[in-house]
Motif scaffolding. Structure first.
Motif, PDB file in Angstrom:
ATOM      1  N   GLY A 231       0.795  -1.229   0.000  1.00  0.00           N
ATOM      2  CA  GLY A 231       0.000   0.000   0.000  1.00  0.00           C
ATOM      3  C   GLY A 231       0.820   1.267   0.000  1.00  0.00           C
ATOM      4  O   GLY A 231       0.261   2.366   0.134  1.00  0.00           O
ATOM      5  N   GLY A 232       2.143   1.147  -0.105  1.00  0.00           N
ATOM      6  CA  GLY A 232       2.955   2.341  -0.273  1.00  0.00           C
ATOM      7  C   GLY A 232       3.787   2.751   0.920  1.00  0.00           C
ATOM      8  O   GLY A 232       4.446   3.794   0.889  1.00  0.00           O
ATOM      9  N   ILE A 233       3.795   1.983   2.010  1.00  0.00           N
ATOM     10  CA  ILE A 233       4.654   2.312   3.152  1.00  0.00           C
ATOM     11  C   ILE A 233       6.014   1.659   2.935  1.00  0.00           C
ATOM     12  O   ILE A 233       6.098   0.429   2.845  1.00  0.00           O
ATOM     13  N   PRO A 234       7.088   2.450   2.860  1.00  0.00           N
ATOM     14  CA  PRO A 234       8.417   1.858   2.668  1.00  0.00           C
ATOM     15  C   PRO A 234       8.782   0.964   3.854  1.00  0.00           C
ATOM     16  O   PRO A 234       8.323   1.184   4.982  1.00  0.00           O
ATOM     17  N   PRO A 235       9.628  -0.045   3.629  1.00  0.00           N
ATOM     18  CA  PRO A 235       9.901  -1.032   4.690  1.00  0.00           C
ATOM     19  C   PRO A 235      10.493  -0.442   5.965  1.00  0.00           C
ATOM     20  O   PRO A 235      10.099  -0.834   7.072  1.00  0.00           O
TER      21      PRO A 235
ATOM     22  N   TRP B 161      10.291   2.744   7.110  1.00  0.00           N
ATOM     23  CA  TRP B 161       9.289   3.573   7.778  1.00  0.00           C
ATOM     24  C   TRP B 161       8.207   2.714   8.402  1.00  0.00           C
ATOM     25  O   TRP B 161       7.634   3.073   9.439  1.00  0.00           O
ATOM     26  N   LEU B 162       7.908   1.588   7.803  1.00  0.00           N
ATOM     27  CA  LEU B 162       6.936   0.668   8.396  1.00  0.00           C
ATOM     28  C   LEU B 162       7.443   0.161   9.744  1.00  0.00           C
ATOM     29  O   LEU B 162       6.683   0.090  10.717  1.00  0.00           O
ATOM     30  N   ALA B 163       8.729  -0.174   9.817  1.00  0.00           N
ATOM     31  CA  ALA B 163       9.313  -0.615  11.087  1.00  0.00           C
ATOM     32  C   ALA B 163       9.246   0.496  12.130  1.00  0.00           C
ATOM     33  O   ALA B 163       8.843   0.267  13.279  1.00  0.00           O
ATOM     34  N   THR B 164       9.617   1.712  11.747  1.00  0.00           N
ATOM     35  CA  THR B 164       9.610   2.830  12.687  1.00  0.00           C
ATOM     36  C   THR B 164       8.201   3.147  13.162  1.00  0.00           C
ATOM     37  O   THR B 164       7.959   3.348  14.363  1.00  0.00           O
ATOM     38  N   GLY B 165       7.250   3.193  12.238  1.00  0.00           N
ATOM     39  CA  GLY B 165       5.869   3.506  12.609  1.00  0.00           C
ATOM     40  C   GLY B 165       5.270   2.456  13.519  1.00  0.00           C
ATOM     41  O   GLY B 165       4.594   2.780  14.507  1.00  0.00           O
ATOM     42  N   ARG B 166       5.515   1.204  13.206  1.00  0.00           N
ATOM     43  CA  ARG B 166       4.976   0.116  14.022  1.00  0.00           C
ATOM     44  C   ARG B 166       5.527   0.173  15.439  1.00  0.00           C
ATOM     45  O   ARG B 166       4.778   0.028  16.420  1.00  0.00           O
ATOM     46  N   LEU B 167       6.811   0.410  15.575  1.00  0.00           N
ATOM     47  CA  LEU B 167       7.432   0.454  16.897  1.00  0.00           C
ATOM     48  C   LEU B 167       7.002   1.686  17.676  1.00  0.00           C
ATOM     49  O   LEU B 167       6.777   1.617  18.892  1.00  0.00           O
TER      50      LEU B 167
ATOM     51  N   PRO C  63      15.581  -6.733  13.767  1.00  0.00           N
ATOM     52  CA  PRO C  63      14.729  -7.687  13.052  1.00  0.00           C
ATOM     53  C   PRO C  63      13.595  -7.039  12.265  1.00  0.00           C
ATOM     54  O   PRO C  63      13.237  -7.535  11.200  1.00  0.00           O
ATOM     55  N   PHE C  64      13.011  -5.940  12.743  1.00  0.00           N
ATOM     56  CA  PHE C  64      11.930  -5.301  11.992  1.00  0.00           C
ATOM     57  C   PHE C  64      12.453  -4.709  10.691  1.00  0.00           C
ATOM     58  O   PHE C  64      11.782  -4.771   9.654  1.00  0.00           O
ATOM     59  N   LEU C  65      13.653  -4.120  10.725  1.00  0.00           N
ATOM     60  CA  LEU C  65      14.250  -3.618   9.486  1.00  0.00           C
ATOM     61  C   LEU C  65      14.494  -4.751   8.500  1.00  0.00           C
ATOM     62  O   LEU C  65      14.141  -4.658   7.309  1.00  0.00           O
ATOM     63  N   LEU C  66      15.103  -5.833   8.996  1.00  0.00           N
ATOM     64  CA  LEU C  66      15.407  -6.966   8.121  1.00  0.00           C
ATOM     65  C   LEU C  66      14.145  -7.628   7.593  1.00  0.00           C
ATOM     66  O   LEU C  66      14.057  -7.978   6.401  1.00  0.00           O
ATOM     67  N   LEU C  67      13.151  -7.817   8.469  1.00  0.00           N
ATOM     68  CA  LEU C  67      11.935  -8.505   8.060  1.00  0.00           C
ATOM     69  C   LEU C  67      11.171  -7.713   7.009  1.00  0.00           C
ATOM     70  O   LEU C  67      10.735  -8.273   5.992  1.00  0.00           O
ATOM     71  N   ASN C  68      10.996  -6.416   7.236  1.00  0.00           N
ATOM     72  CA  ASN C  68      10.247  -5.609   6.276  1.00  0.00           C
ATOM     73  C   ASN C  68      10.958  -5.534   4.933  1.00  0.00           C
ATOM     74  O   ASN C  68      10.330  -5.627   3.877  1.00  0.00           O
ATOM     75  N   TRP C  69      12.289  -5.361   4.977  1.00  0.00           N
ATOM     76  CA  TRP C  69      13.030  -5.343   3.716  1.00  0.00           C
ATOM     77  C   TRP C  69      12.962  -6.717   3.051  1.00  0.00           C
ATOM     78  O   TRP C  69      12.754  -6.821   1.838  1.00  0.00           O
ATOM     79  N   GLY C  70      13.129  -7.769   3.848  1.00  0.00           N
ATOM     80  CA  GLY C  70      13.096  -9.113   3.284  1.00  0.00           C
ATOM     81  C   GLY C  70      11.775  -9.433   2.619  1.00  0.00           C
ATOM     82  O   GLY C  70      11.737 -10.096   1.576  1.00  0.00           O
TER      83      GLY C  70
END
Length: 294
Positions: A22-26, A28-34, A76-83
């Motif tokens: 939906g357009g959230i970069p990986p 920023w998704l980690a940062t927003g979620r945390l 892990p959130f950075l790696l998971l979202n990018w992965g």
């Protein structure tokens, strides 16, 4: 409660897939979620008086707290979202089944009373074969992405981070679980924020579905499930983790195939079966204690 944990954490990978699509970069998704999770948990912790150390003579250092936040969520959130931009959500969820396989040898070295025996070694070996099936010799090419192998390795690295985190938490002095979780989420957000700004700049405006997915990931999958995790530990003990590790990959594969129309390559099924069988063998004692009637 264990069933809810397994289902929600298993569906997390689908939520990440929706948010990314939906357009959230990986990053920023980690940062927003945390950040969302930290804000929600801070409210609960504040109502309890902001206490962290349960023993005044044994206080965790800030270095310990930051390290715990790094291996529990930041890295892990950075790696998971990018992965997950390069692999399917089913693969990402199946890779998490490898967490206990990493925990066993780490605990043997770093935790008193957690010694490896023949049964646990066989279980670890089965898990290693399962992990190899996930990434070895192009066994799983479900997404078709050019960087799929790197996405696969990133997901395996996430499982290793979670294993290191479980050992780290066990070695901490007595702390309030909600306070510790709040600081873990907050320090994780501080770690991911520079990556978001440097590599992704100002985030674009995402779709409504992506925003709902982000909100669900932050409030439900991260904040609420960590609170539920605390309740399970207090009432039933830490053996809950074994059952959660059984459920997460199953739900991630089922939901990914059912709702996102992701492929189910035979290698994924075989890898899932081997990893979970290895977990069952290595954690047999915990399972027996949990299911034997009292």
């Amino acid at each position: 409660m264990v069933g809810i944990l397994g289902f929600v954490w298993g569906s997390t990978f689908m939520g990440i897939e929706i948010a990314l699509g939906g357009g959230i970069p990986p990053f920023w998704l980690a940062t927003g979620r945390l950040a969302i999770a930290a804000a929600v948990l801070a409210v609960v912790w504040g109502r309890q008086g902001w206490r962290l150390a349960l023993d005044p003579d044994q206080r965790p250092t800030w270095a310990q707290i930051v390290w715990t936040g790094a291996v529990s969520s930041g890295i892990p959130f950075l790696l998971l979202n990018w992965g997950q931009t390069h692999v399917t959500s089913g693969f990402a969820g199946t890779a998490m089944a490898a967490v206990p396989i990493f925990v066993l040898p780490l605990a043997h070295v770093m935790v008193a009373g957690e010694r490896l025996n023949a049964r646990k070694i066989i279980g670890v070996g089965m898990g290693v074969v399962g992990v190899w099936l996930l990434v070895g010799q192009g066994a799983l090419t479900g997404s078709g992405a050019a960087l799929e192998i790197w996405g696969q390795l990133a997901c395996i690295a996430v499982a290793l981070c979670y294993a290191v985190n479980s050992i780290t938490i066990r070695r901490l002095p007595p702390v309030d679980p909600i306070g510790l979780t709040t600081l873990m989420m907050a320090s994780g957000a501080v770690i991911t924020l520079p990556f978001s700004v440097v590599f992704e700049g100002v985030p674009p405006v995402p779709s409504a579905n992506a925003l709902w997915a982000l909100l669900g990931l932050g409030v439900v999958s991260t904040a609420a499930m960590n609170l539920l995790r605390v309740l399970v530990i207090r009432s039933a003990g830490p053996t809950f983790l074994t059952l959660v590790n059984y459920q997460v990959p199953v739900w991630s594969v089922v939901l990914g195939a059912w709702l996102l129309a992701e492929p189910l390559p035979p290698s994924l099924i075989w890898a899932l079966a081997l990893i979970l069988s290895g977990v069952a063998l290595g954690q047999f004692g915990a399972l027996k204690r949990l299911f034997v009637s009292r």
